[in-house]
Enzyme design. Structure first.
Site, PDB file in Angstrom:
ATOM      1  N   SER A 218       3.843  -2.031  10.268  1.00 48.63           N
ATOM      2  CA  SER A 218       5.299  -2.108  10.433  1.00 48.63           C
ATOM      3  C   SER A 218       5.895  -3.449  10.029  1.00 48.63           C
ATOM      4  O   SER A 218       6.812  -3.951  10.684  1.00 48.63           O
ATOM      5  CB  SER A 218       5.690  -1.740  11.875  1.00 48.63           C
ATOM      6  OG  SER A 218       5.321  -0.406  12.158  1.00 48.63           O
TER       7      SER A 218
ATOM      8  N   ASN B  39       0.870  -1.175   0.000  1.00 51.40           N
ATOM      9  CA  ASN B  39       0.000   0.000   0.000  1.00 51.40           C
ATOM     10  C   ASN B  39       0.904   1.221   0.000  1.00 51.40           C
ATOM     11  O   ASN B  39       1.508   1.545   1.020  1.00 51.40           O
ATOM     12  CB  ASN B  39      -0.889  -0.026   1.264  1.00 51.40           C
ATOM     13  CG  ASN B  39      -1.697   1.253   1.416  1.00 51.40           C
ATOM     14  OD1 ASN B  39      -1.735   2.088   0.509  1.00 51.40           O
ATOM     15  ND2 ASN B  39      -2.336   1.425   2.573  1.00 51.40           N
ATOM     16  N   TRP B  40       0.984   1.869  -1.137  1.00 50.57           N
ATOM     17  CA  TRP B  40       1.931   2.986  -1.264  1.00 50.57           C
ATOM     18  C   TRP B  40       1.407   4.263  -0.616  1.00 50.57           C
ATOM     19  O   TRP B  40       2.116   5.258  -0.545  1.00 50.57           O
ATOM     20  CB  TRP B  40       2.242   3.254  -2.738  1.00 50.57           C
ATOM     21  CG  TRP B  40       2.971   2.134  -3.430  1.00 50.57           C
ATOM     22  CD1 TRP B  40       3.302   0.907  -2.901  1.00 50.57           C
ATOM     23  CD2 TRP B  40       3.476   2.133  -4.769  1.00 50.57           C
ATOM     24  NE1 TRP B  40       3.972   0.150  -3.840  1.00 50.57           N
ATOM     25  CE2 TRP B  40       4.089   0.875  -5.002  1.00 50.57           C
ATOM     26  CE3 TRP B  40       3.458   3.061  -5.812  1.00 50.57           C
ATOM     27  CZ2 TRP B  40       4.678   0.546  -6.219  1.00 50.57           C
ATOM     28  CZ3 TRP B  40       4.048   2.729  -7.029  1.00 50.57           C
ATOM     29  CH2 TRP B  40       4.659   1.484  -7.216  1.00 50.57           C
ATOM     30  N   LYS B  41       0.141   4.258  -0.209  1.00 50.37           N
ATOM     31  CA  LYS B  41      -0.484   5.441   0.385  1.00 50.37           C
ATOM     32  C   LYS B  41      -0.270   6.656  -0.544  1.00 50.37           C
ATOM     33  O   LYS B  41      -0.279   6.485  -1.756  1.00 50.37           O
ATOM     34  CB  LYS B  41       0.052   5.668   1.799  1.00 50.37           C
ATOM     35  CG  LYS B  41      -0.079   4.386   2.644  1.00 50.37           C
ATOM     36  CD  LYS B  41       0.161   4.579   4.093  1.00 50.37           C
ATOM     37  CE  LYS B  41      -0.015   3.249   4.819  1.00 50.37           C
ATOM     38  NZ  LYS B  41       0.115   3.370   6.262  1.00 50.37           N
TER      39      LYS B  41
ATOM     40  N   GLU C  59      -5.029  -4.618  10.658  1.00 55.31           N
ATOM     41  CA  GLU C  59      -3.972  -3.631  10.847  1.00 55.31           C
ATOM     42  C   GLU C  59      -4.220  -2.877  12.152  1.00 55.31           C
ATOM     43  O   GLU C  59      -4.974  -1.894  12.174  1.00 55.31           O
ATOM     44  CB  GLU C  59      -3.973  -2.630   9.684  1.00 55.31           C
ATOM     45  CG  GLU C  59      -3.745  -3.265   8.334  1.00 55.31           C
ATOM     46  CD  GLU C  59      -3.188  -2.257   7.334  1.00 55.31           C
ATOM     47  OE1 GLU C  59      -2.135  -2.544   6.782  1.00 55.31           O
ATOM     48  OE2 GLU C  59      -3.792  -1.194   7.139  1.00 55.31           O
TER      49      GLU C  59
ATOM     50  N   GLU D  13      -6.579   4.847   8.004  1.00 51.24           N
ATOM     51  CA  GLU D  13      -6.364   6.274   7.712  1.00 51.24           C
ATOM     52  C   GLU D  13      -7.601   6.894   7.069  1.00 51.24           C
ATOM     53  O   GLU D  13      -7.895   8.069   7.275  1.00 51.24           O
ATOM     54  CB  GLU D  13      -5.121   6.428   6.813  1.00 51.24           C
ATOM     55  CG  GLU D  13      -3.852   6.176   7.621  1.00 51.24           C
ATOM     56  CD  GLU D  13      -2.717   5.550   6.819  1.00 51.24           C
ATOM     57  OE1 GLU D  13      -2.765   5.568   5.584  1.00 51.24           O
ATOM     58  OE2 GLU D  13      -1.784   5.028   7.467  1.00 51.24           O
TER      59      GLU D  13
ATOM     60  N   GLY E 101       3.078  -1.019   4.239  1.00 46.67           N
ATOM     61  CA  GLY E 101       3.117   0.407   3.924  1.00 46.67           C
ATOM     62  C   GLY E 101       4.542   0.835   3.592  1.00 46.67           C
ATOM     63  O   GLY E 101       5.058   0.565   2.504  1.00 46.67           O
ATOM     64  N   GLY E 102       5.203   1.446   4.551  1.00 44.41           N
ATOM     65  CA  GLY E 102       6.536   2.035   4.339  1.00 44.41           C
ATOM     66  C   GLY E 102       7.520   1.120   3.617  1.00 44.41           C
ATOM     67  O   GLY E 102       8.219   1.565   2.686  1.00 44.41           O
TER      68      GLY E 102
ATOM     69  N   GLY F 293       3.072   2.384  10.835  1.00 43.92           N
ATOM     70  CA  GLY F 293       4.069   3.448  10.693  1.00 43.92           C
ATOM     71  C   GLY F 293       4.797   3.796  11.978  1.00 43.92           C
ATOM     72  O   GLY F 293       5.458   4.825  12.062  1.00 43.92           O
TER      73      GLY F 293
ATOM     74  N   HIS G 135      -9.312   1.477   4.969  1.00 46.31           N
ATOM     75  CA  HIS G 135      -8.042   1.575   5.698  1.00 46.31           C
ATOM     76  C   HIS G 135      -8.236   2.493   6.911  1.00 46.31           C
ATOM     77  O   HIS G 135      -9.017   3.451   6.852  1.00 46.31           O
ATOM     78  CB  HIS G 135      -6.969   2.136   4.760  1.00 46.31           C
ATOM     79  CG  HIS G 135      -5.598   2.056   5.352  1.00 46.31           C
ATOM     80  ND1 HIS G 135      -5.143   2.962   6.284  1.00 46.31           N
ATOM     81  CD2 HIS G 135      -4.606   1.156   5.171  1.00 46.31           C
ATOM     82  CE1 HIS G 135      -3.913   2.624   6.638  1.00 46.31           C
ATOM     83  NE2 HIS G 135      -3.559   1.525   5.980  1.00 46.31           N
TER      84      HIS G 135
HETATM   85  P1  13P Z   1       3.351   0.492   7.647  1.00 48.55           P
HETATM   86  O1  13P Z   1       3.825  -0.806   7.033  1.00 48.55           O
HETATM   87  O2  13P Z   1       4.084   1.688   7.138  1.00 48.55           O
HETATM   88  O3  13P Z   1       3.292   0.405   9.129  1.00 48.55           O
HETATM   89  O4  13P Z   1       1.842   0.703   7.130  1.00 48.55           O
HETATM   90  C1  13P Z   1       0.946  -0.347   7.249  1.00 48.55           C
HETATM   91  C2  13P Z   1      -0.276  -0.008   6.504  1.00 48.55           C
HETATM   92  O5  13P Z   1      -1.025   0.871   6.895  1.00 48.55           O
HETATM   93  C3  13P Z   1      -0.552  -0.749   5.265  1.00 48.55           C
HETATM   94  O6  13P Z   1      -1.832  -0.511   4.799  1.00 48.55           O
END
Ligand code: 13P
Length: 261
Positions: free
Chosen positions: A223, A19-21, A177, A107, A244-245, A183, A105
């Protein structure tokens, strides 16, 4: 694809999704997928997915032709078309080449007011337009400290993932999640994640029966890094990761894709 024995002993095909956000311009996206294609070329027994921001989708689809990497979106609106400024519909994403769509998600729940009701409508719309939804659930730190995390996730599943037919339900993907792990560098322990995943599968069983619930893939997210993926994937109810990251660097994401459980 769901018929081979995967590394954790289940019959579900592992899914490793990035997920590149809100990261990467079109140019940057293309350079990342070019590298990913090389680094993941040999991977066969698992599904690889990237979910870039909307503007990159068409260009990435072209670049992914003939590769083993699939494409997903990060959100959709449930209507097919109309006066909904700023929204993107299922048919648009499908035609642009998406197979999957992340829905609800944390967020989006936190910053954009999404609820279990909007999640459920989006999930239904995804199926209606030929996309596989990845429905996200997970508790906040407050909820975890208040020991209501199971209750919170139960409600998210029971209300957000309900009312599918059997065929849809068997293709559904859930991502657990925990918000406190996103993050933050704090990953859920493999034991905590496995416990919650088993609990989610129990809830899916109550919605759709055991046979269907056993086919639903439940991803962990929060993470995930090259150094913790192996121990997470060793658990029977962890069927993949939503990253994510660490999905923004080919070196890290390809190592995650090539986990050894
Ligand atoms: P991180 O891997 O950066 O913690 O993000 C997880 C995430 O929200 C994937 O959708």
């Amino acid at each position: 694809m769901n018929n081979s024995l995967s590394n954790n002993g289940s019959f579900r095909t592992p899914l490793l999704a990035g997920n590149w956000k809100m990261h990467k311009t079109v140019k940057e996206s293309l350079s990342l997928v070019e590298q990913l294609k090389k680094d993941c070329r040999e991977v066969k027994d698992r599904e690889i997915l990237v979910c870039p921001p909307f503007p990159s989708i068409v260009a990435i689809k072209e670049s992914l032709q003939g590769s083993n990497i699939k494409l997903g979106a990060q959100n959709l609106f449930w209507e097919m078309s109309g006066a909904f400024t700023g929204e993107v519909s299922g048919p648009m994403l499908k035609e642009a080449g998406c197979d999957y769509c992340i829905i609800g998600h944390s967020e989006r729940r936190q910053y954009f007011g999404e609820t279990d009701q909007s999640v459920q409508k989006k999930m239904k719309a995804a199926f209606q337009f030929g996309l596989i939804p990845i429905v996200c659930v997970g508790e906040t730190l407050n909820e975890r400290e208040g020991k209501v995390h199971f209750k919170v996730v139960e409600k998210q599943i029971q209300e957000g993932a309900k009312d599918l037919n059997k065929e849809e339900a068997s293709q559904l993907v859930i991502a657990y999640e925990p918000v406190w792990a996103i993050g933050t560098g704090k990953t859920a322990t493999p034991e905590h994640a496995q416990g919650m995943h088993a609990f989610i599968r129990k809830n899916l069983t109550s919605l759709y029966g055991k046979e269907i619930a056993e086919q639903i893939r439940i991803l962990y997210g929060g993470s995930i890094k090259p150094d913790n993926i192996d121990s997470l994937m060793a658990n029977p109810d962890i069927d993949g990761g939503l990253v994510g990251g660490a999905s923004l660097k080919s070196e890290d994401f390809s190592r995650i894709v090539k986990y050894v459980a």
